[in-house]
Design a protein around this motif. Structure first.
Motif, PDB file in Angstrom:
ATOM      1  N   GLU A 231     -60.824  68.393  27.491  1.00 33.61           N
ATOM      2  CA  GLU A 231     -59.988  67.641  28.305  1.00 33.61           C
ATOM      3  C   GLU A 231     -58.809  67.588  27.627  1.00 33.61           C
ATOM      4  O   GLU A 231     -58.362  66.976  26.358  1.00 33.61           O
ATOM      5  CB  GLU A 231     -60.452  66.285  28.660  1.00 33.61           C
ATOM      6  CG  GLU A 231     -59.736  65.509  29.564  1.00 33.61           C
ATOM      7  CD  GLU A 231     -60.402  64.242  29.640  1.00 33.61           C
ATOM      8  OE1 GLU A 231     -59.920  63.240  29.044  1.00 33.61           O
ATOM      9  OE2 GLU A 231     -61.510  64.031  30.286  1.00 33.61           O
ATOM     10  N   LEU A 232     -57.615  67.710  28.351  1.00 31.81           N
ATOM     11  CA  LEU A 232     -56.139  67.636  27.978  1.00 31.81           C
ATOM     12  C   LEU A 232     -55.593  66.270  28.290  1.00 31.81           C
ATOM     13  O   LEU A 232     -55.065  65.651  27.590  1.00 31.81           O
ATOM     14  CB  LEU A 232     -55.342  68.881  28.150  1.00 31.81           C
ATOM     15  CG  LEU A 232     -55.870  70.050  27.910  1.00 31.81           C
ATOM     16  CD1 LEU A 232     -54.857  71.320  28.046  1.00 31.81           C
ATOM     17  CD2 LEU A 232     -55.868  70.236  25.994  1.00 31.81           C
ATOM     18  N   TRP A 233     -55.695  65.965  29.468  1.00 31.50           N
ATOM     19  CA  TRP A 233     -55.090  64.778  30.049  1.00 31.50           C
ATOM     20  C   TRP A 233     -55.505  64.621  31.286  1.00 31.50           C
ATOM     21  O   TRP A 233     -56.275  65.605  31.939  1.00 31.50           O
ATOM     22  CB  TRP A 233     -53.620  64.736  30.085  1.00 31.50           C
ATOM     23  CG  TRP A 233     -52.836  65.652  30.703  1.00 31.50           C
ATOM     24  CD1 TRP A 233     -52.059  66.605  30.341  1.00 31.50           C
ATOM     25  CD2 TRP A 233     -52.536  65.832  32.414  1.00 31.50           C
ATOM     26  NE1 TRP A 233     -51.580  67.558  31.130  1.00 31.50           N
ATOM     27  CE2 TRP A 233     -51.747  67.052  32.641  1.00 31.50           C
ATOM     28  CE3 TRP A 233     -53.059  65.027  33.231  1.00 31.50           C
ATOM     29  CZ2 TRP A 233     -51.369  67.357  33.592  1.00 31.50           C
ATOM     30  CZ3 TRP A 233     -52.660  65.628  34.634  1.00 31.50           C
ATOM     31  CH2 TRP A 233     -51.861  66.742  34.786  1.00 31.50           C
ATOM     32  N   VAL A 234     -55.748  63.487  31.779  1.00 26.71           N
ATOM     33  CA  VAL A 234     -56.205  62.933  33.289  1.00 26.71           C
ATOM     34  C   VAL A 234     -55.174  62.142  33.860  1.00 26.71           C
ATOM     35  O   VAL A 234     -54.731  60.976  33.250  1.00 26.71           O
ATOM     36  CB  VAL A 234     -57.483  62.271  33.160  1.00 26.71           C
ATOM     37  CG1 VAL A 234     -58.223  61.728  34.567  1.00 26.71           C
ATOM     38  CG2 VAL A 234     -58.686  63.075  32.500  1.00 26.71           C
ATOM     39  N   TYR A 235     -54.860  62.094  34.999  1.00 29.42           N
ATOM     40  CA  TYR A 235     -54.026  61.291  35.651  1.00 29.42           C
ATOM     41  C   TYR A 235     -54.640  60.880  36.871  1.00 29.42           C
ATOM     42  O   TYR A 235     -55.548  61.465  37.875  1.00 29.42           O
ATOM     43  CB  TYR A 235     -52.779  62.237  36.486  1.00 29.42           C
ATOM     44  CG  TYR A 235     -51.790  61.161  37.244  1.00 29.42           C
ATOM     45  CD1 TYR A 235     -50.867  60.450  36.695  1.00 29.42           C
ATOM     46  CD2 TYR A 235     -52.170  61.084  38.781  1.00 29.42           C
ATOM     47  CE1 TYR A 235     -50.067  59.564  37.438  1.00 29.42           C
ATOM     48  CE2 TYR A 235     -51.260  60.164  39.329  1.00 29.42           C
ATOM     49  CZ  TYR A 235     -50.349  59.546  38.810  1.00 29.42           C
ATOM     50  OH  TYR A 235     -49.693  58.672  39.757  1.00 29.42           O
ATOM     51  N   ASP A 236     -55.004  59.534  36.938  1.00 28.38           N
ATOM     52  CA  ASP A 236     -55.697  58.492  38.010  1.00 28.38           C
ATOM     53  C   ASP A 236     -54.683  58.217  39.071  1.00 28.38           C
ATOM     54  O   ASP A 236     -53.890  57.086  38.590  1.00 28.38           O
ATOM     55  CB  ASP A 236     -56.641  57.903  37.523  1.00 28.38           C
ATOM     56  CG  ASP A 236     -57.594  57.017  38.567  1.00 28.38           C
ATOM     57  OD1 ASP A 236     -57.577  57.275  39.718  1.00 28.38           O
ATOM     58  OD2 ASP A 236     -58.359  56.060  37.976  1.00 28.38           O
ATOM     59  N   PRO A 273     -53.854  57.927  28.779  1.00 26.96           N
ATOM     60  CA  PRO A 273     -53.869  58.241  30.169  1.00 26.96           C
ATOM     61  C   PRO A 273     -52.577  58.692  30.814  1.00 26.96           C
ATOM     62  O   PRO A 273     -51.667  58.100  30.435  1.00 26.96           O
ATOM     63  CB  PRO A 273     -54.526  57.227  30.741  1.00 26.96           C
ATOM     64  CG  PRO A 273     -55.208  56.339  29.637  1.00 26.96           C
ATOM     65  CD  PRO A 273     -54.560  56.513  28.586  1.00 26.96           C
ATOM     66  N   ALA A 274     -52.634  59.714  31.470  1.00 23.93           N
ATOM     67  CA  ALA A 274     -51.414  60.157  32.062  1.00 23.93           C
ATOM     68  C   ALA A 274     -50.616  59.081  32.953  1.00 23.93           C
ATOM     69  O   ALA A 274     -49.216  59.292  32.995  1.00 23.93           O
ATOM     70  CB  ALA A 274     -51.272  61.341  32.689  1.00 23.93           C
ATOM     71  N   GLU A 275     -51.346  58.348  33.733  1.00 24.77           N
ATOM     72  CA  GLU A 275     -50.853  57.487  34.589  1.00 24.77           C
ATOM     73  C   GLU A 275     -50.141  56.193  33.902  1.00 24.77           C
ATOM     74  O   GLU A 275     -49.247  55.594  34.595  1.00 24.77           O
ATOM     75  CB  GLU A 275     -51.903  56.794  35.811  1.00 24.77           C
ATOM     76  CG  GLU A 275     -52.725  55.905  35.224  1.00 24.77           C
ATOM     77  CD  GLU A 275     -54.053  56.606  34.434  1.00 24.77           C
ATOM     78  OE1 GLU A 275     -54.845  56.170  34.367  1.00 24.77           O
ATOM     79  OE2 GLU A 275     -53.970  58.104  34.519  1.00 24.77           O
ATOM     80  N   THR A 276     -50.178  56.186  32.610  1.00 24.10           N
ATOM     81  CA  THR A 276     -49.611  55.161  31.931  1.00 24.10           C
ATOM     82  C   THR A 276     -48.373  55.527  31.219  1.00 24.10           C
ATOM     83  O   THR A 276     -47.685  54.771  30.602  1.00 24.10           O
ATOM     84  CB  THR A 276     -50.567  54.588  30.725  1.00 24.10           C
ATOM     85  OG1 THR A 276     -50.881  55.784  29.851  1.00 24.10           O
ATOM     86  CG2 THR A 276     -51.915  54.059  31.295  1.00 24.10           C
ATOM     87  N   LEU A 277     -48.090  56.770  31.382  1.00 17.92           N
ATOM     88  CA  LEU A 277     -46.867  57.335  30.732  1.00 17.92           C
ATOM     89  C   LEU A 277     -45.516  56.996  31.554  1.00 17.92           C
ATOM     90  O   LEU A 277     -45.642  57.003  32.867  1.00 17.92           O
ATOM     91  CB  LEU A 277     -46.667  59.033  30.704  1.00 17.92           C
ATOM     92  CG  LEU A 277     -48.182  59.349  29.905  1.00 17.92           C
ATOM     93  CD1 LEU A 277     -47.973  61.146  29.931  1.00 17.92           C
ATOM     94  CD2 LEU A 277     -47.737  59.329  28.252  1.00 17.92           C
ATOM     95  N   ALA A 278     -44.366  56.954  30.981  1.00 21.98           N
ATOM     96  CA  ALA A 278     -43.046  56.789  31.447  1.00 21.98           C
ATOM     97  C   ALA A 278     -42.738  58.067  32.483  1.00 21.98           C
ATOM     98  O   ALA A 278     -43.202  59.091  31.961  1.00 21.98           O
ATOM     99  CB  ALA A 278     -42.105  56.644  30.670  1.00 21.98           C
ATOM    100  N   THR A 279     -42.070  57.823  33.778  1.00 26.51           N
ATOM    101  CA  THR A 279     -41.798  58.904  34.578  1.00 26.51           C
ATOM    102  C   THR A 279     -40.766  59.605  33.681  1.00 26.51           C
ATOM    103  O   THR A 279     -40.046  59.314  32.622  1.00 26.51           O
ATOM    104  CB  THR A 279     -40.934  58.230  35.671  1.00 26.51           C
ATOM    105  OG1 THR A 279     -39.895  57.641  35.579  1.00 26.51           O
ATOM    106  CG2 THR A 279     -42.160  57.730  36.505  1.00 26.51           C
TER     107      THR A 279
END
Length: 779
Positions: A231-236, A273-279
């Motif tokens: 697993e590299l990253w997950v966006y939920d 988690p990818a969804e916590t990254l800044a745009t």
């Protein structure tokens, strides 16, 4: 002896009563006569073994004659007509034998002869089998394969051509048996107690650079290392549960390459988690459709949302909808990225409400998310972007499946569904009638219609065009034509010139059954293609079951329902819809080999029933729970009850096989071979790997090595087939149902990999899971 007599008595009563009922409906006399014969055996058994044996011998001979007359030497129909009686004969002649020494000889001789005739079809070619061979030689070596790089899988069908054909050739019919598991990954997204029944894994991954991208039923986007499955990253996407959805699934995501054409950089495992990254500002982009009606644009390297697209990477697809009921509209299929736009279509819940969201198809700028055009079949001429204070047409036909595109021609091809309610046609406008259940070609630049070809007129059967069209250049008698090949639920496969919409294989109009409910109508004729897998009309003799008893009950129901062949209108009486709305073909579509000019398909045959329920005085509190059962059609005078046509013990009422694989020469439109496909191993508690030809949903892929890969069936296997003969060459046991289309690519070591998503399917009851499995050849 007493127990045996009682058993014959009870069976005789059941067959006599049911047989009399069937006869009163105009059905077969056999069951009544068999019931009388069994009662006679029961009454004489305790007085005269010899007479009882003689009567039973006559019953066996008569049953065999009747069975051969109805089904011929076909194994499953013959075996289930004879099986119970052959089994019950054994204690009968054994008792007589041991009691008198000679009393069982006559019955034994008859039993042996009828048993040998019954099993003889096992040593013959099944009447439904087509034996033949497709050529292995290449016809068009420079055939168009789309823009996808050779080692990659860049769109749902590998490219926007939707061929599901890979130019990889390491795996061949000679070495496919050497495939072994390379890695296995679990996403962690499983069906939960609050999920709708049809929560299912249907995703085909993309392979871009060193990563695979897979979406899950709850709209997680997972990036995996293509070599190891790490697993590299997950966006939920944080999609809330909603009991009003008919489907909880995601078939795939879409990809916009970088503007400079450079490959994606090598990726490493993310720390959060990818969804916590800044745009961030994105060049290359992934597009994730969600089941709460959003389109999310993500950076392929990090999974961060793209600040340049719509509202910080998210586009609300409910804008301008005439009705906005929660869970009534969403996209289950990946959008189409072509010609500088990302085109989004959506699924509108079937048979929930006559006032539902629109089935509009919308094109947005790939970078900004700005609306460029909208094509709504309710207002087909008006494609300029709609105003903020305007709304699209109510409940207009939608395109819930996967689209294709030919950027050289500047056209996108959308398989179209129907206006809800599916079984009630009185609410449709002339424009909606024209574009429903069709393929429509739209200009990538303007959204204007270039051509349309309809496959069902005034569709009352939920025969939505379910499958992505496959685009290839086809060799014909008049030269090479740009072709579009698309299968349909009703079994026809249409080959059209994709520039003009003109048929390549002839299309004819056939008379159709008449007699819709008051206020509706049926079309006098329906189209059919010269290339077709449409089934023969059902007859009473086609009714099937594991024993004489459930066969008889299926015959009784068959006689009680309305049935006049394909396109029998739905009715208050209840109608048999065959093929059913599960379809001969569904969203798994077909695969085409553009170089050898061949097609692989998985035709299925399952009858459904459709009953229109007048609403007055009817409790519909349990309606709106899925595609099967009672759907309420809010605002209409009728609800509709839909279900598979099953026997009392839950098996299809029509005789098997129910599922096949087939190979077609697209130069001639001829089916070269057809074989039953799949076993009942996971359909019964006994795990019997009996090859019966079973249902399934999912799709195939073809490789240049001449191997086809497909799972799909209700037994949990991924299979490999020889494209030239249809022979099953290899199979691997999956940890869950494989109701998704596989894909193939090269890893960083230049090894060909085959990947299958295995998570099961809520509607057809396969094993639920959350697996991604990858295979490669042994070193």
């Amino acid at each position: 002896m007493i127990l045996l007599s009682v058993l014959f008595f009870l069976l005789g009563i059941a067959l006599m009563v049911g047989g009399g009922w069937l006869l009163s409906l105009g059905g077969s006399l056999y069951y009544l006569l068999a019931g009388v014969a069994l009662l006679a055996v029961s009454f004489t058994l305790r007085r005269s073994h010899k007479l009882a044996n003689g009567l039973y011998a006559v019953l066996l001979i008569g049953t065999l004659a009747w069975a051969l007359q109805e089904s011929g030497l076909s194994w499953w129909p013959l075996a289930t007509r004879m099986g119970l009686l052959l089994v019950l004969a054994i204690p009968l002649f054994l008792v007589a034998w041991f009691k008198s020494g000679k009393g069982g000889r006559v019955l034994f001789s008859v039993w042996l002869a009828t048993a040998l005739v019954t099993i003889s079809p096992l040593f013959m070619t099944a009447p439904t089998t087509v034996e033949g061979q497709l050529t292995r030689s290449v016809t068009l070596p420079e055939a168009k394969l789309g823009d996808a790089k050779r080692a990659e899988w860049q769109a749902y069908g590998r490219s926007n051509l939707g061929q599901r054909f890979s130019p990889l050739d390491q795996i061949t019919p000679d070495n496919v048996e050497q495939l072994q598991l390379a890695w296995q990954y679990q996403t962690g997204d499983k069906k939960g107690p609050q999920d709708v029944g049809e929560t299912t894994y249907e995703a085909t991954p993309l392979k871009l650079g060193n990563a695979l991208y897979i979406c899950t039923p709850h709209n997680w986007l997972v990036a995996l290392d293509a070599d190891t499955g790490e697993e590299l990253w997950v966006y939920d996407a944080k999609v809330p549960s909603d009991s009003q959805r008919q489907h909880q699934t995601c078939r795939g995501v879409s990809y916009l390459p970088a503007s400079d054409g450079q490959p994606l950089p090598e990726m490493k495992k993310a720390s959060q988690p990818a969804e916590t990254l800044a745009t961030m500002q994105c060049d290359a982009q992934l597009y994730l459709p969600t089941s709460d009606a959003r389109l999310v644009a993500l950076d392929p390297t990090t999974g961060a949302r793209c600040a340049n697209f719509a509202d910080q990477g998210e586009l609300d697809l409910m804008h301008n909808m005439p009705f906005k009921q929660s869970g009534y509209y969403y996209s289950t299929s990946p959008p189409l990225v072509a010609g500088g736009v990302v085109i989004v279509a959506g699924s509108v819940n079937d048979n929930y409400d006559i006032n539902s969201p629109s089935g509009v198809i919308r094109a947005y700028d790939v970078k900004t998310g700005e609306l460029q055009w909208n094509w709504d079949s309710g207002h087909p001429e008006e494609t300029a972007p709609i105003g903020d204070d305007e709304t699209y047409a109510t409940s207009s036909p939608n395109s819930w499946s996967i689209a294709s595109a030919d950027e050289d021609l500047g056209l996108a091809y959308f398989p179209m569904g129907n206006r809800t309610p599916d079984q009630l046609g009185m609410y449709r406008s002339p424009a909606e009638e024209k574009y429903a259940t069709s393929v429509v070609a739209l200009s990538l630049e303007t959204g204007q219609v270039e051509w349309v070809q309809q496959f069902v007129h005034h569709d009352l059967w939920d025969m939505d065009t379910p499958a992505q069209p496959s685009l290839l250049d086809l060799q014909t008698d008049s030269g090479i034509q740009p072709a579009l090949v698309v299968p349909t639920k009703q079994g026809d496969v249409y080959a059209l010139n994709r520039a003009t919409g003109e048929p390549i294989f002839p299309i004819t109009e056939e008379p159709a059954p008449q007699g819709a409910i008051l206020g509706d109508y049926t079309a006098p004729t329906q189209p059919t293609s010269a290339l077709s897998f449409k089934p023969e009309d059902l007859t009473e003799a086609d009714m099937w079951g594991a024993t004489l008893l459930d066969q008889m009950m299926c015959r009784i129901e068959f006689k009680q329902l309305r049935y006049e062949g394909r396109y029998t209108p739905p009715s208050e009486q209840g109608s048999i819809i065959y093929p059913g709305n599960f379809g001969v073909f569904n969203w798994g579509s077909i695969a085409v080999d553009p170089k050898r000019q061949q097609m692989f398909g998985m035709p299925l045959y399952l009858a459904f029933t459709s009953k229109l329920v007048p609403k007055e005085g009817v409790d519909l509190s349990q309606a709106n729970k899925g595609e099967q059962g009672v759907n309420s059609n809010e605002g209409a005078n009728y609800a509709v009850e839909l279900k598979p046509f099953l026997s009392p013990i839950g098996v299809p009422c029509q005789q098997p096989p129910w599922g096949y694989v087939a190979g077609v020469d697209l130069k001639t439109g001829q089916t070269a071979w057809q074989h039953k496909n799949g076993t009942i191993e996971d359909m019964t508690p006994f795990k019997l790997p009996i090859k019966m030809g079973v249902p399934g949903i999912g799709g195939p892929i073809i490789t240049e090595g001449g191997v086809v890969f497909m799972a799909a069936t209700v037994d949990d296997y991924l299979r490999a087939y020889d494209m030239s003969t249809g022979e099953e060459l290899w199979k691997a046991r999956l940890p869950a149902g494989g109701q998704a289309t596989p894909m193939t690519y090269l890893n960083s070591q230049g090894e060909q990999m085959v990947v299958q998503v295995a998570g099961g399917h809520g509607s057809i009851g396969t094993t639920i899971g959350d697996y991604v499995v990858a295979y490669k050849l042994k070193k």
